[in-house]
Design an enzyme around this catalytic site. Structure first.
Site, PDB file in Angstrom:
ATOM      1  NE  ARG A 103      -3.854   0.401   2.197  1.00 21.95           N
ATOM      2  CZ  ARG A 103      -4.049   1.635   3.219  1.00 21.95           C
ATOM      3  NH1 ARG A 103      -3.051   1.366   3.985  1.00 21.95           N
ATOM      4  NH2 ARG A 103      -4.083   2.450   2.912  1.00 21.95           N
ATOM      5  CE  LYS A 162       2.235  -5.528   6.647  1.00 20.28           C
ATOM      6  NZ  LYS A 162       1.911  -4.357   5.152  1.00 20.28           N
ATOM      7  NE  ARG A 204       2.932   5.234  10.142  1.00 16.35           N
ATOM      8  CZ  ARG A 204       3.484   6.598   9.716  1.00 16.35           C
ATOM      9  NH1 ARG A 204       4.211   6.953  10.576  1.00 16.35           N
ATOM     10  NH2 ARG A 204       3.893   6.587   8.765  1.00 16.35           N
TER      11      ARG A 204
HETATM   12  C1  BTN Z   1       0.839  -4.084   2.061  1.00  9.84           C
HETATM   13  O1  BTN Z   1       0.633  -4.723   3.448  1.00  9.84           O
HETATM   14  O2  BTN Z   1       1.272  -3.155   2.285  1.00  9.84           O
HETATM   15  C2  BTN Z   1       0.129  -5.023   1.351  1.00  9.84           C
HETATM   16  C3  BTN Z   1       1.080  -6.012   0.596  1.00  9.84           C
HETATM   17  C4  BTN Z   1       0.053  -6.974  -0.557  1.00  9.84           C
HETATM   18  C5  BTN Z   1       1.196  -7.651  -1.340  1.00  9.84           C
HETATM   19  C6  BTN Z   1       0.237  -8.442  -2.468  1.00  9.84           C
HETATM   20  S1  BTN Z   1       1.286  -9.916  -2.524  1.00  9.84           S
HETATM   21  C7  BTN Z   1       0.530 -10.429  -3.490  1.00  9.84           C
HETATM   22  C8  BTN Z   1       0.064  -9.000  -4.424  1.00  9.84           C
HETATM   23  N1  BTN Z   1       0.485  -8.536  -5.362  1.00  9.84           N
HETATM   24  C9  BTN Z   1       1.674  -7.422  -5.268  1.00  9.84           C
HETATM   25  O3  BTN Z   1       2.123  -6.808  -6.348  1.00  9.84           O
HETATM   26  N2  BTN Z   1       0.888  -6.784  -3.956  1.00  9.84           N
HETATM   27  C10 BTN Z   1       0.284  -7.718  -3.274  1.00  9.84           C
END
Ligand code: BTN
Length: 330
Positions: free
Chosen positions: A126, A191, A327
């Site tokens: 994100r 996490k 946060r």
């Molecule tokens: C986050 O916590 O910021 C979200 C992470 C999301 C990662 C997943 S892995 C599968 C899909 N492909 C990506 O490029 N991102 C999501």
């Protein structure tokens, strides 16, 4: 960091099938030179796969290999689920499983396209962050779901996905999975995974969501150092009873599709209580970041649209995941 051609996955398969195997045996089986084997071993190591080299016996994987396999995932799923999936692709390498489905969204009209990959060269998190995972040390799954009635009703979707993921992990024996609004999957404030929902199509008509889920499966200290916040992984949490990645994916898909069906009919309302049970921010001091401005308050759960209710000094307001970052404060 790329993996050239198809040698790397074949090399991985050879390593998985033997206790230890010499460079010259690998070269013969793969039809390449010993130097090429060595180079590909280095590539696999750079991708985060621990491979030991022992004089006399050869190369050996340091942990049993748990390869993602579409056939196994399908076999672990119910016939109804298998029938409903538009596609289930397990790729060796892709830039991002979500980017892959966003590209396919216009060309493939089916619902419920699933893409998994062992290697993401440009995995996305994100707020423009990258998402990295060591080879076989994580799960990168994206699912494309189509909707008819525009994007406005999809505000709580990321939370619904979090609930489904938490339930799937508990099905697999991981206890007490929590959710940190809007998109983190956590255990004991560490996490375990994250969710990225991206929308495309018509804002007031037929549209689609690409739901990306990243889970930490087996993370070593080096990979953990880039996560940038306290983290945990499924292997640590499950101990000797760790499920395979294919089992986790099968449960994730089952829970996710069930939750999406309910969400399409009833919206986010029926999920509010379930989110509250898992809400890692509930009654915690939070700092809301909007652009350069910061505002401190106390998180008070989520509203019927999936917004975070925050009690500020001048009263309570709901905030949207798109507009701010939150946060937890100590
Ligand atoms: C986050 O916590 O910021 C979200 C992470 C999301 C990662 C997943 S892995 C599968 C899909 N492909 C990506 O490029 N991102 C999501």
């Amino acid at each position: 960091m790329g993996v050239r051609g198809e040698t790397a996955p074949r090399l991985l398969a050879e390593l998985a099938d033997a206790y230890a195997v010499s460079g010259s045996d690998l070269a013969e089986r793969l039809g390449v030179s010993r130097a090429a084997v060595w180079k590909q071993i280095e590539r696999l190591r750079q991708l985060g796969l621990p491979i030991a080299a022992q004089a006399g016996s050869g190369y050996r994987l340091q942990a049993p290999l748990d390869r993602l396999d579409a056939g196994q995932i399908a076999a672990l799923s119910t016939p109804v689920l298998r029938h409903r999936l538009g596609s289930l692709d397990v790729q060796w390498q892709v830039d991002s499983t979500s980017s892959e489905l966003l590209r396919r969204a216009g060309a493939d009209p089916r619902d419920l396209l699933v893409c998994l990959a062992e290697v993401q060269s440009a995995g996305r998190g994100r707020r423009g962050r990258s998402w990295q995972m060591p080879l076989t040390g994580g799960i990168a799954l994206s699912l494309l779901k189509r909707f008819d009635a525009g994007m406005a009703p999809l505000a709580g979707l990321s939370l619904v996905v979090g609930i489904a993921a938490a339930q799937a992990l508990e099905d697999c024996g991981i206890p007490a999975v929590g959710l940190k609004w809007p998109n983190d999957i956590v255990v004991d404030a560490r996490k375990l995974g994250g969710i990225l929902v991206e929308l495309g199509g018509d804002a007031i008509g037929p549209c689609h969501a690409v739901i990306g889920i990243g889970l930490n499966f087996r993370i070593d200290a080096a990979a953990g150092a880039v996560i940038g916040q306290p983290w945990t992984d499924l292997t640590r949490l499950a101990g000797s009873k760790a499920p395979t990645r294919n089992q986790i994916v099968a449960r994730l898909l089952a829970r996710l599709i069930d939750a999406l069906d309910r969400f399409c009919i009833d919206g986010f309302g029926p999920f509010v209580d379930e989110f509250a049970r898992r809400d890692a921010l509930l009654d915690r001091p939070v700092r809301v970041l909007r652009g350069d401005a910061t505002l401190d308050g106390i998180a008070r759960g989520v509203d019927a649209r999936g917004g975070l209710r925050v009690a500020f000094a001048d009263g309570e307001r709901s905030i949207d995941s798109g507009e701010v970052s939150v946060r937890a404060r100590r």
